[in-house]
Write a protein that holds these residues in place. Sequence first.
Motif, PDB file in Angstrom:
ATOM      1  N   LEU A   1       0.826  -1.216   0.000  1.00 27.50           N
ATOM      2  CA  LEU A   1       0.000   0.000   0.000  1.00 27.50           C
ATOM      3  C   LEU A   1       0.852   1.254   0.000  1.00 27.50           C
ATOM      4  CD1 LEU A   1      -2.667  -1.006   2.632  1.00 27.50           C
ATOM      5  CD2 LEU A   1      -3.044  -0.587   0.209  1.00 27.50           C
ATOM      6  N   PRO A   2       0.346   2.307  -0.657  1.00 27.58           N
ATOM      7  CA  PRO A   2       1.102   3.554  -0.589  1.00 27.58           C
ATOM      8  C   PRO A   2       1.027   4.124   0.825  1.00 27.58           C
ATOM      9  CG  PRO A   2      -0.999   3.902  -1.710  1.00 27.58           C
ATOM     10  CD  PRO A   2      -0.910   2.438  -1.421  1.00 27.58           C
ATOM     11  N   GLY A   3       1.885   5.042   1.152  1.00 29.45           N
ATOM     12  CA  GLY A   3       1.783   5.682   2.465  1.00 29.45           C
ATOM     13  C   GLY A   3       2.993   5.379   3.312  1.00 29.45           C
ATOM     14  N   GLY A   4       3.185   6.183   4.363  1.00 26.05           N
ATOM     15  CA  GLY A   4       4.385   6.080   5.184  1.00 26.05           C
ATOM     16  C   GLY A   4       4.348   4.937   6.165  1.00 26.05           C
ATOM     17  N   ASP A   5       3.699   5.168   7.299  1.00 27.74           N
ATOM     18  CA  ASP A   5       3.824   4.251   8.429  1.00 27.74           C
ATOM     19  C   ASP A   5       2.792   3.126   8.343  1.00 27.74           C
ATOM     20  OD1 ASP A   5       3.908   3.036  10.864  1.00 27.74           O
ATOM     21  OD2 ASP A   5       4.346   4.900  11.941  1.00 27.74           O
ATOM     22  N   LYS A   6       3.237   1.956   7.907  1.00 28.89           N
ATOM     23  CA  LYS A   6       2.296   0.839   7.708  1.00 28.89           C
ATOM     24  C   LYS A   6       1.783   0.289   9.035  1.00 28.89           C
ATOM     25  CE  LYS A   6       3.384   0.575   3.195  1.00 28.89           C
ATOM     26  NZ  LYS A   6       4.252   1.682   2.907  1.00 28.89           N
ATOM     27  N   LEU A   7       2.643   0.356  10.081  1.00 31.31           N
ATOM     28  CA  LEU A   7       2.210  -0.170  11.389  1.00 31.31           C
ATOM     29  C   LEU A   7       1.028   0.655  11.904  1.00 31.31           C
ATOM     30  CD1 LEU A   7       5.650  -0.919  13.043  1.00 31.31           C
ATOM     31  CD2 LEU A   7       4.041  -2.520  12.020  1.00 31.31           C
ATOM     32  N   GLU A   8       1.160   1.981  11.786  1.00 34.56           N
ATOM     33  CA  GLU A   8       0.061   2.871  12.185  1.00 34.56           C
ATOM     34  C   GLU A   8      -1.193   2.541  11.391  1.00 34.56           C
ATOM     35  OE1 GLU A   8      -0.087   5.900  14.043  1.00 34.56           O
ATOM     36  OE2 GLU A   8       1.879   5.526  14.939  1.00 34.56           O
ATOM     37  N   LEU A   9      -0.977   2.350  10.112  1.00 31.59           N
ATOM     38  CA  LEU A   9      -2.100   2.111   9.218  1.00 31.59           C
ATOM     39  C   LEU A   9      -2.876   0.859   9.652  1.00 31.59           C
ATOM     40  CD1 LEU A   9      -3.387   2.922   6.472  1.00 31.59           C
ATOM     41  CD2 LEU A   9      -1.864   1.276   5.393  1.00 31.59           C
ATOM     42  N   VAL A  10      -2.129  -0.206   9.953  1.00 36.87           N
ATOM     43  CA  VAL A  10      -2.788  -1.456  10.345  1.00 36.87           C
ATOM     44  C   VAL A  10      -3.531  -1.257  11.673  1.00 36.87           C
ATOM     45  CG1 VAL A  10      -2.369  -3.827  11.056  1.00 36.87           C
ATOM     46  CG2 VAL A  10      -1.176  -2.882   9.092  1.00 36.87           C
ATOM     47  N   GLN A  11      -2.920  -0.544  12.603  1.00 35.64           N
ATOM     48  CA  GLN A  11      -3.598  -0.297  13.886  1.00 35.64           C
ATOM     49  C   GLN A  11      -4.910   0.452  13.663  1.00 35.64           C
ATOM     50  OE1 GLN A  11      -1.563   1.029  17.309  1.00 35.64           O
ATOM     51  NE2 GLN A  11       0.417   0.266  16.640  1.00 35.64           N
ATOM     52  N   ASP A  12      -4.854   1.458  12.779  1.00 36.42           N
ATOM     53  CA  ASP A  12      -6.075   2.223  12.510  1.00 36.42           C
ATOM     54  C   ASP A  12      -7.158   1.335  11.910  1.00 36.42           C
ATOM     55  OD1 ASP A  12      -5.204   4.564  13.497  1.00 36.42           O
ATOM     56  OD2 ASP A  12      -4.525   5.387  11.582  1.00 36.42           O
ATOM     57  N   TRP A  13      -6.765   0.554  10.979  1.00 35.91           N
ATOM     58  CA  TRP A  13      -7.745  -0.330  10.332  1.00 35.91           C
ATOM     59  C   TRP A  13      -8.417  -1.245  11.346  1.00 35.91           C
ATOM     60  CZ3 TRP A  13      -4.974  -2.623   5.420  1.00 35.91           C
ATOM     61  CH2 TRP A  13      -5.110  -1.718   4.379  1.00 35.91           C
ATOM     62  N   LEU A  14      -7.547  -1.884  12.139  1.00 31.29           N
ATOM     63  CA  LEU A  14      -8.086  -2.847  13.108  1.00 31.29           C
ATOM     64  C   LEU A  14      -9.022  -2.148  14.090  1.00 31.29           C
ATOM     65  CD1 LEU A  14      -4.933  -5.030  13.800  1.00 31.29           C
ATOM     66  CD2 LEU A  14      -7.082  -5.777  12.776  1.00 31.29           C
ATOM     67  N   THR A  15      -8.594  -0.987  14.558  1.00 33.30           N
ATOM     68  CA  THR A  15      -9.416  -0.260  15.530  1.00 33.30           C
ATOM     69  C   THR A  15     -10.763   0.113  14.904  1.00 33.30           C
ATOM     70  OG1 THR A  15      -7.343   0.698  16.297  1.00 33.30           O
ATOM     71  CG2 THR A  15      -9.354   1.676  17.170  1.00 33.30           C
ATOM     72  N   ASP A  16     -10.710   0.676  13.690  1.00 32.64           N
ATOM     73  CA  ASP A  16     -11.962   1.100  13.033  1.00 32.64           C
ATOM     74  C   ASP A  16     -12.890  -0.073  12.781  1.00 32.64           C
ATOM     75  OD1 ASP A  16     -11.087   3.650  13.026  1.00 32.64           O
ATOM     76  OD2 ASP A  16     -10.456   3.693  10.919  1.00 32.64           O
TER      77      ASP A  16
END
Length: 751
Positions: free
Chosen positions: A280-295
Amino acid sequence: MSARMSRPSGSARLGAGADLIGESLACQRVRQLIERMAPTDRPLLIRGPTGAGKEVVARRVHRLGIQPEAPFVDVNCAAIPENLVESELFGHARGAFTGASNYRAGFFQQVGPGTLFLDEIGELPLALQPKLLRVLETREFRPVGSTDALPFHGRIVAATHRDLAQMVRDGQFREDLYYRLAVFVVELPGLDQRKEDIPALVRHFAGQQSRALSFTPEAMQRLYRQDWPGNVRQLRNLIDQLSVLAEDSRIDLATLAHFLPGQPEHTDLGDELADAVLKLPGGDKLELVQDWLTDRALARCNGNKSAAAQLLGVSRKTVERRLKAREAQALELDAQLARGRQAVETGEFRSAIPLLRRASELAQDPLNRFEALRLLGISLRSVNGWLCPQAQACYQAAFEAGRDHADPQALSTLQFGLWASQLMTLSLGQARATAQDMLQRAQHLPMARMEAHVAMANTLFWLGDGEETLACLARGDLLGGARPGGADMQGFDLSTLALTLEGLAAFQCGRFAQARTAMDILHQRASAQHHTAFNRVMALQGAGWLAALFEATNQLAELGEALHTLAHSQELDFYQGIGRILAGCARAAQGDSEGGETDIRLGYEQHIQRDGGVLFHSFQAWQRGDILLRAGQARQCLNLIGQAIDLALEHQERAYLGELLVVRARALWALGEPDVAEQELRGVISTAMALGSTPARLAAAHQLALLLRERGQFTLAQEALARALRGVEADGGAPVLARVQALQQALLAEY
Ligand SMILES: Nc1ncnc2c1ncn2[C@@H]1O[C@H](COP(=O)(O)OP(=O)(O)OP(=O)(O)O)[C@@H](O)[C@H]1O
């Protein structure tokens, strides 16, 4: 045996045949090139990794060629012991060496008028390469130990998985042979680069088995995800194995797992998830996954934080912390983006860069990312120039982010920018793919359609396909200078660029009257006062290029100077360079060879070559080569032209390839090599015919006739001119045509 000979067994196998399976863009392109090339006798080089289907391509060329009934001889150059290669290829006379008790015909003779497929050409011993070159040049060969030369009637198709250009640089492959072979190249990518071909290939191979196989959709998807280092051959082997060894003829995931190399399917899930996220495009993938899971957890629990925390296996506090951090990030993103946008609007590009860089790191949603990267690209481009690699990377990333979300016209405009930089670096394959994508996306957007057609036509012109350039402009309703001012998303009138391309392509196709009309309209546009400065720049350059081709020296001098001055005042560096090149051509034509040549060189080196731009390199080399030659500097000319041909072949750029080849032949003649020059010129004539380049064909025939006249071969000279004029429009005032006609008259008078 190192060679196989085969004849098609019946007419049913001789048609277009569906043997080259695959509908990927790459396969379609290969098929197009084959259809164009097959009916000629020009050599062809096929490049691609092992198992990609190079032999399949060669056989298709043969089948669609002039002599499909003649033999197809497949020679693996890597498999013949070095000391036997020469006699295997050319044959040997009786007693030529110990053990040669009888005359033996080599592959060049056995093939007759058919196709000689030289597989693994990169492995051909260096010592033998000049002999192959000689056959290509003279169409004759000499069996080992024989004094008689035999004619070669066939066609050579060579293939390699190696980087021949690099081998030339490393001294492992002869440059002159490479030039001969690399005029037409089929690039066949590995299967991993065209996975969309897998379903059709699987169905094709499955249909050839004695037991009909079918695949579940999951199994098919699994094949799609698999890596294929052995390419199509590996896929084919797998299907063969399944047909013999699988218990059930319906192949599902479980069956497949036993036959595929690598890890079993059930452990792939984690890897696959991770791979998908990493892509996926974008910087911080770890943050991204956390956001997804939380949402996702919150959505499934109707916003109840305690329940979501339970689902996630963390405390409620952790969920709350996460949400808070996100809010803060969103606020920071808004602020950075707003400040960055403002800086761009007021032209403070340098200060915009750090703000937008931060914004692009923070932005996780596609639209904000698109906007941040787009603005960052503009800022970087403004500070560092069009071809700045970082700006390009930003445009590319912005495009990826906005692909399915952003406003289609904004995307098209962005893509036009990407395409322009690909064109300027002559990355023509990429440029064509971008233009193709633009055409597909632009179907219902009038402005984007116009941009896409201009981009495609421009790319096709540099690929050397004048007819297709004109056809593409016609499909976009862009012929004859139609729709002036119709689209200026790019900050200029695209119809002027379309008209320039029409003129240049028409000239290449020998439609000189059409080219002249385009030049006249461009000339009018260049003098119209109501145009913006940039539109005038575009019109001046279009009229200028055509004036150069029509050798209208006075007009060219005026246009070149006007363009140089206007572009300089507007700080349009690239066009300033073009102005200088055009003015240099005029200066040389007016008698100042040295000054003219310098102007052309500096116009190109100082303005166009910045940041890796190479557009127009062939034009400037052609003009400079011609000037050097006239000034008696044949050796320098030969060096310059050699490098330019090298670059043109490397980039598959063929717009002025024929012209370069003619100048090279003239230089060889001037250096006392008339025989080689004659062979070269004959080669250029057929290359120019295959390319559809009328001016190069005429120029080559003109030189050939001069050479033959010098030797007293008047009839041959007349024949060469008559052949070149066949099917060419009689008027239109192209000097290259007038020279041929004048020489024809002179020969008639002399003989
Ligand atoms: N596009 C295709 N359609 C149908 N069959 C194909 C295609 N490409 C490859 N194949 C099949 O895959 C196998 C390998 O193809 P081929 O021998 O042409 O590859 P290659 O590139 O010449 O390989 P190498 O470099 O190892 O000689 C053959 O069995 C061929 O029939």
